[in-house]
Structure formats: C-alpha cells, structure tokens
Design a protein around this motif. Structure first.
Motif, PDB file in Angstrom:
ATOM      1  N   HIS A  72      -7.675   5.667  -7.077  1.00 53.75           N
ATOM      2  CA  HIS A  72      -7.410   7.032  -7.548  1.00 53.75           C
ATOM      3  C   HIS A  72      -8.481   7.477  -8.528  1.00 53.75           C
ATOM      4  O   HIS A  72      -9.010   8.601  -8.429  1.00 53.75           O
TER       5      HIS A  72
ATOM      6  N   ARG B   3      -0.996   0.449 -10.504  1.00 55.31           N
ATOM      7  CA  ARG B   3      -0.845   1.207  -9.267  1.00 55.31           C
ATOM      8  C   ARG B   3      -0.118   2.507  -9.534  1.00 55.31           C
ATOM      9  O   ARG B   3       0.648   2.618 -10.500  1.00 55.31           O
TER      10      ARG B   3
ATOM     11  N   ARG C 276       0.587  -2.345   5.207  1.00 55.71           N
ATOM     12  CA  ARG C 276      -0.496  -2.413   4.231  1.00 55.71           C
ATOM     13  C   ARG C 276      -1.803  -1.922   4.848  1.00 55.71           C
ATOM     14  O   ARG C 276      -2.877  -2.169   4.311  1.00 55.71           O
TER      15      ARG C 276
ATOM     16  N   GLU D  45      -4.468  -2.790  -2.317  1.00 51.20           N
ATOM     17  CA  GLU D  45      -4.978  -1.469  -2.672  1.00 51.20           C
ATOM     18  C   GLU D  45      -3.960  -0.368  -2.397  1.00 51.20           C
ATOM     19  O   GLU D  45      -4.012   0.696  -3.008  1.00 51.20           O
ATOM     20  N   VAL D  46      -3.046  -0.608  -1.474  1.00 48.88           N
ATOM     21  CA  VAL D  46      -2.178   0.468  -1.009  1.00 48.88           C
ATOM     22  C   VAL D  46      -0.930  -0.119  -0.372  1.00 48.88           C
ATOM     23  O   VAL D  46      -0.885  -1.303  -0.008  1.00 48.88           O
TER      24      VAL D  46
ATOM     25  N   SER E  18       2.218   3.652  -2.414  1.00 50.09           N
ATOM     26  CA  SER E  18       1.532   3.175  -3.614  1.00 50.09           C
ATOM     27  C   SER E  18       0.035   3.133  -3.372  1.00 50.09           C
ATOM     28  O   SER E  18      -0.432   2.934  -2.252  1.00 50.09           O
ATOM     29  N   MET E  19      -0.722   3.352  -4.440  1.00 49.54           N
ATOM     30  CA  MET E  19      -2.183   3.331  -4.388  1.00 49.54           C
ATOM     31  C   MET E  19      -2.697   2.724  -5.688  1.00 49.54           C
ATOM     32  O   MET E  19      -2.155   3.011  -6.764  1.00 49.54           O
ATOM     33  N   SER E  20      -3.716   1.901  -5.605  1.00 48.21           N
ATOM     34  CA  SER E  20      -4.263   1.315  -6.819  1.00 48.21           C
ATOM     35  C   SER E  20      -4.887   2.401  -7.687  1.00 48.21           C
ATOM     36  O   SER E  20      -5.489   3.357  -7.184  1.00 48.21           O
TER      37      SER E  20
ATOM     38  N   ALA F 125      -6.388   6.826   4.136  1.00 45.38           N
ATOM     39  CA  ALA F 125      -6.068   7.944   3.247  1.00 45.38           C
ATOM     40  C   ALA F 125      -7.114   9.040   3.390  1.00 45.38           C
ATOM     41  O   ALA F 125      -8.308   8.804   3.219  1.00 45.38           O
TER      42      ALA F 125
END
Length: 373
Positions: free
Chosen positions: A361, A276, A315, A341-342, A355-357, A319
């Motif tokens: 990205h 992540r 969660r 995922e986020v 946070s983002m996987s 985006a």
C-alpha cells in the motif's frame, strides 16, 4: 471479432482471450463481473453472453479463437478430431491439419492463434505460432517480447502495452513466474480500466479474461485467482486515503467450467493489523453474483453444476488500483501478490475479507504522489 492475443518471450508463450460474446439479439444492459456499463451497440451488436474462447488441445498445443461462433466451432471440431490421431503434435502436423481445412471459405470472418511447443534432440522446448489470415497487430516489447493481437480490441491492447510501465516482480529468480506475473498484472489493469472507464466495452470486448501459459512441461490455465480493483483519492498535497476494494472477481475452474464470483462493494471496515491492511465487508455491504462461463461450444441445454459450498480463500491476487486525482485524472498501477502480501476470503455466512501488506500500500502511495505535477 473481439480480442485474442499472444505474448511470446523466449520459451514462455502466453495466450490471452477475453470472455464477452456479442450478437444482434444481445442486451446493452447485460451484467458483467466488473459491474461496468456496456455502452452503446457496435454494428447492431450487443453483449449476449460470457464464454471461454481459448483451449488446450494437447499438453503442447493451445488455440485462441475469435469471430463468428459457427466458424470458430467448425475449426475447433476439426482440430480436436485431427489431434486424436497424434500422440505428439508438431508444427508440421499443425500445418497439415490447417491445410486440410478450408480456411478461405469456412473461416472467412474469424481469427485464430495456435501455439505449439516441441522438444529438440537435447530435450529443450522451442515454440511455434500459427495465425489466420486476419488483420493482426504485432510489436516487440521489452517485457513481453513478441506480441500479436487481433480483433476489435487489438489496437487498444497494443496501445496499452506501449505506454511507459514497469512490470516489477518478486520472482525475478524464477523466469516463468516473473513473466506470468507481468501478464497477470496486465490483465488486472484491463479489468480496472473496464470498471472505471468502460472504454474497452465501447468496442464490445472484455468482461473478463483467460490466460494459458506454458509451465515448462505443458500448457495450463491458472486454476484459481482473484482480480481485485482497489480505488482511492489523493489530494493535491499528496495525502492519500486508504485504498479500498470496489470490485472483486474470483476465478475458479470446476472441470471445464469457469466460475466467476463477482462482488461490488459499497462499504466495509478497514484497519491496520500486524503490518497489513484488513478490509472486512459483511452481507449487505456488497452486491454479489455468480457467473457460469462454459466453453463457447458447450451444447445448449447442458446442465451446469452449481457448487454446494460457495466459500473460498486464496493467496493468489492480482490487484488493479485506481487512484483518483482532484482533476479526475487517474493513476492505475497493478500488482500480482501471493502468500503474506495479500489474502482474500469469503465464508458461507457472507463475510468477505481482503488483506494487503502495508508495504505494498505504501509503495503505491509513494508512486501516486510522484505523479502529482
């Protein structure tokens, strides 16, 4: 009028309304949750306030309103008073209620969309839609099916939907979630567009959005969700810097009141951790504001309760991404993510974590490279 719209795919109706109210007594420097510039006035109107304009009247009935506040309130009061006498509202009863209201004289400069869901003899829901005698734009869309939009933002809204786009979802086996995802992604793209271009604000619509959806049993609003605008640059050779959040809007309902926690980020740290991207900003790395967004008909002087604890964690993140190219063109995809995922977390000590996987990205980076000509 600003913007109200509906997308209606089979038995998955959605009602969309933006939040901006304008008047001749407004202020062109009005602060918005997206921190976008509001631009010049339109017909001597300037931004004045943020307020809710879409309402759930019964489990199976909802309405969106736009136009003059006095006209909107008169119709809303009439509908609420009329619905009190019905246990079950049908399309016929809505037709009767509208027929008993003098729309020609009391609703000259405004618009409405009313959605009604009924059950047939087999217990299956089917829908109906009522609109005022306004200038509507209607299209059929491969993802959103029947789309209707009205107000100053209608043409921009429809033009956006007609651009080539794929509304992919990780919930393909869940029809409701798949369609909800598509509508939320669309709104995240508008929030991103507002932040990076302010184009919609030239016609005084936007500032934030609400959505009402039918969950299979009743109409509902999303109880809490975050809209995060990520930005970055990509070089002509396809090298893309790590995306970073520039604006975060966290929406949460407190009773009938909508709270929007707004953050404009200036700096922060980014690191890879367990598949992540972890982005952390401390107090001083961002500017923050809390917006109170009541229903537009809330009586003046009503006391709005301030939360005692401003920390939150979600969660549910939509985006909107803006990848800048060397020639100042942009690629603006969107995604709605849940669970692993986020993530978004804000604590009382001022620490903000996003946070983002890496998978998400890297997928965006790959698509951004494909846009390079």
């Amino acid at each position: 009028m600003s913007l109200i719209a509906s997308t209606f795919a089979e038995q998955s109706p959605f009602l969309i309304g933006e939040l901006l109210f304008s008047s001749k007594d407004g202020n062109k420097d009005f602060l918005l949750p997206t921190h976008a510039e509001t631009g010049e006035s339109v017909a001597d109107l300037k931004p004045q306030d943020l307020a809710q304009k879409i309402f759930i009247l019964k489990d199976n009935v909802c309405v969106a309103l736009a136009g003059l506040e006095s006209e909107m309130k008169a119709l809303l009061d009439h509908l609420r008073d009329s619905f009190r006498f019905y246990d079950i509202v049908t399309r016929d009863s809505v037709h009767t209620m509208l027929h008993s209201f003098d729309l020609d004289n009391q609703f000259k400069h405004s618009a409405f969309i009313i959605l009604v869901m009924e059950k047939d003899e087999a217990g299956n829901f089917f829908g109906g839609k009522f609109t005022s005698n306004s200038n509507w734009i209607e299209i059929e869309h491969p993802t959103f099916a029947s789309v209707v939009a009205g107000g100053r933002g209608a043409r921009d809204f429809i033009n956006h939907l007609q651009q080539p786009a794929t509304y992919a979802s990780t919930f393909e086996d869940d029809l409701l979630k798949s369609r909800l995802t598509a509508n939320i992604i669309m709104l995240s793209q508008w929030i991103t567009t507002e932040k990076v271009t302010g184009r919609n604000l030239e016609n005084l619509w936007g500032g934030g959005y609400e959505i009402i959806f039918f969950d299979g049993e009743r109409f509902a609003k999303f109880p809490e969700i975050a809209f995060v605008v990520f930005e970055t640059k990509i070089d002509p050779d396809g090298t893309m810097q790590r995306m970073h959040p520039s604006v975060i809007n966290y929406y949460k309902y407190q009773g009938d009141l909508l709270l929007i926690y707004s953050f404009q980020l200036f700096r922060g740290s980014i690191e890879e951790k367990e598949g992540r991207l972890q982005m952390i900003a401390e107090a001083g790395d961002y500017e923050s504001h809390l917006f109170f967004v009541p229903p537009f008909d809330t009586p003046a002087g009503t006391l709005l309760e301030v939360p005692s604890n401003h920390s939150f964690e979600t969660r549910h993140v939509a985006a909107g991404m803006c990848i800048w190219y060397e020639n100042s063109d942009t690629f603006r995809p969107g995604a709605y993510m849940e669970a692993n995922e986020v993530g978004l977390k804000f604590t009382e000590n001022g620490k903000l974590e996003v946070s983002m996987s890496l998978e998400v990205h890297n997928s965006v980076e790959e698509n951004a490279r494909a846009q390079i000509k």
